[in-house]
Design an enzyme around this catalytic site. Structure first.
Site, PDB file in Angstrom:
ATOM      1  N   ILE A  64       0.853  -1.177   0.000  1.00  0.00           N
ATOM      2  CA  ILE A  64       0.000   0.000   0.000  1.00  0.00           C
ATOM      3  C   ILE A  64       0.897   1.237   0.000  1.00  0.00           C
ATOM      4  O   ILE A  64       1.731   1.413   0.879  1.00  0.00           O
ATOM      5  CB  ILE A  64      -0.944   0.005   1.224  1.00  0.00           C
ATOM      6  CG1 ILE A  64      -1.857  -1.234   1.195  1.00  0.00           C
ATOM      7  CG2 ILE A  64      -1.774   1.294   1.242  1.00  0.00           C
ATOM      8  CD1 ILE A  64      -2.741  -1.366  -0.037  1.00  0.00           C
ATOM      9  N   LYS A  65       0.697   2.066  -1.013  1.00  0.00           N
ATOM     10  CA  LYS A  65       1.553   3.242  -1.193  1.00  0.00           C
ATOM     11  C   LYS A  65       0.922   4.443  -0.489  1.00  0.00           C
ATOM     12  O   LYS A  65      -0.240   4.781  -0.739  1.00  0.00           O
ATOM     13  CB  LYS A  65       1.730   3.509  -2.687  1.00  0.00           C
ATOM     14  CG  LYS A  65       2.808   4.512  -3.024  1.00  0.00           C
ATOM     15  CD  LYS A  65       2.893   4.759  -4.521  1.00  0.00           C
ATOM     16  CE  LYS A  65       3.864   3.824  -5.207  1.00  0.00           C
ATOM     17  NZ  LYS A  65       4.196   4.300  -6.576  1.00  0.00           N
ATOM     18  N   VAL A  66       1.716   5.062   0.386  1.00  0.00           N
ATOM     19  CA  VAL A  66       1.227   6.168   1.222  1.00  0.00           C
ATOM     20  C   VAL A  66       2.166   7.367   1.081  1.00  0.00           C
ATOM     21  O   VAL A  66       3.378   7.231   1.314  1.00  0.00           O
ATOM     22  CB  VAL A  66       1.158   5.750   2.708  1.00  0.00           C
ATOM     23  CG1 VAL A  66       0.678   6.914   3.576  1.00  0.00           C
ATOM     24  CG2 VAL A  66       0.251   4.535   2.893  1.00  0.00           C
TER      25      VAL A  66
END
EC number: 2.2.1.2
Length: 332
Positions: free
Chosen positions: A129-131
């Site tokens: 998950i890219k944050v």
């Protein structure tokens, strides 16, 4: 892994349905790439330009735009995850990243909720998950990693952001160890490179300062901090490594950042240029004294790197928001 001896990986910074169904598998089989990344700008290009989505878009017509976007993105990420799963199971990276809605960048709780939902919906263990590395993002990164979800911290420009990511991941690791979790989820810190040079090179050329170096030196400074922390589940990832124009070789930012225990996620053209060059590529020696001297000289010439980092961060977020808005407007 592209170079096993130094644990250096090449990831593909491109996702599109017909590519995933064909060429992508070939690149994995040839051990050229062992993972991939996506972002709103990449999905914008794919969803709005490729005919591969026509049937799915027609079937989804009438649903809310974000729902259509997510359905298309989840299909692509699921397909990529399935093809990369054998690499993941061999402990050879094998990750695919999907970014949370960029408009949630200042809301930690909603970022956490969306990250958990996307990870659960896709259902593959090799999804990251890219944050974005905002104040709220650091909170979300810690929460997601502490729940066993792989995290790609993105839009890293400054050494301060790097340290904040490391702090978040350290706390998450401590929480996992306290629960006797031994198989730690993986995290990468995505340091953006080429945008520094595109922003500064003209000004530096005017004062006879070396060009094409700020992005590399800044990336190596952040990399050195990550290596110093030596968390077993956290690696540096060099992003934004494509070259625009002819001033530099197409694979410049791969060769200049060929260091141990790191990842370079690059556009297809950059990867092919690097692979086509049959000359031996030397592993870069990272010397913090030279890095410090470089930034001291930059400051002496009136370049406030902290301000540049902040500008680039805001520009990067705005670009992702703009791409996301264009996708949603086109899918309505």
């Amino acid at each position: 892994m592209y170079k096993d001896d130094i644990k250096f990986s090449l990831w593909c910074d491109f996702v599109e349905r017909s590519f995933l169904e064909g060429e992508f598998t070939e690149l994995i089989d040839k051990k050229i790439i062992n993972a991939a990344t996506s972002n709103p700008a990449i999905f914008k290009s794919a969803f709005l330009s490729s005919s591969a989505y026509a049937e799915d878009k027609a079937a989804l017509k009438g649903r809310p735009a974000k729902e259509i976007y997510e359905a298309l993105a989840i299909q692509d990420v699921t397909l990529a995850a399935s093809k990369l799963l054998p690499s993941y199971e061999k402990n050879d990276d094998g990750f695919i990243s999907i970014e949370v809605d960029p408009f949630l960048c200042d809301d930690a709780q909603k970022t956490i909720e969306e990250g958990k939902r996307l990870f659960k919906t896709i259902g593959y263990p090799n999804v990251m998950i890219k944050v974005p590395a905002t104040q709220a993002g650091f909170v979300a990164m810690e929460a997601l990693l502490s729940e066993g979800i792989n995290v790609n911290a993105t839009l890293i420009f400054s050494i301060e952001q790097t340290h904040r990511c490391l702090e978040a991941f350290r706390k998450a690791n401590d929480a996992l160890k306290a629960r006797n979790v031994h198989a730690l989820p993986q995290a990468v810190i995505s340091i953006f490179v080429s945008r520094f040079d595109r922003k500064l090179d003209d000004a530096l050329k005017a004062i006879d300062f070396p060009t094409g170096r700020v992005g590399v030196m800044n990336a190596l400074r952040c990399y050195a901090a990550i290596q110093h922390d030596a968390m077993p589940n956290v690696r540096a990832l060099f992003a934004s490594t494509g070259v625009k124009g002819n001033a530099l070789s197409p694979d410049y930012y791969i060769k200049e950042l060929l260091v141990k225990n790191a990842i370079n996620t690059a556009p297809l053209g950059t990867i092919y240029a690097f692979v086509a060059d049959t000359r031996d590529n030397l592993v870069v020696e990272v010397r913090t004294d030279l890095i410090d001297n470089f930034f001291n000289a930059l400051a002496a010439n009136g370049i406030a790197i902290e301000s540049v980092c902040e500008e680039l961060m805001h520009e990067g977020l705005d670009a992702f928001k703009e791409a996301f808005t264009e996708i949603l407007d086109a899918l309505k």
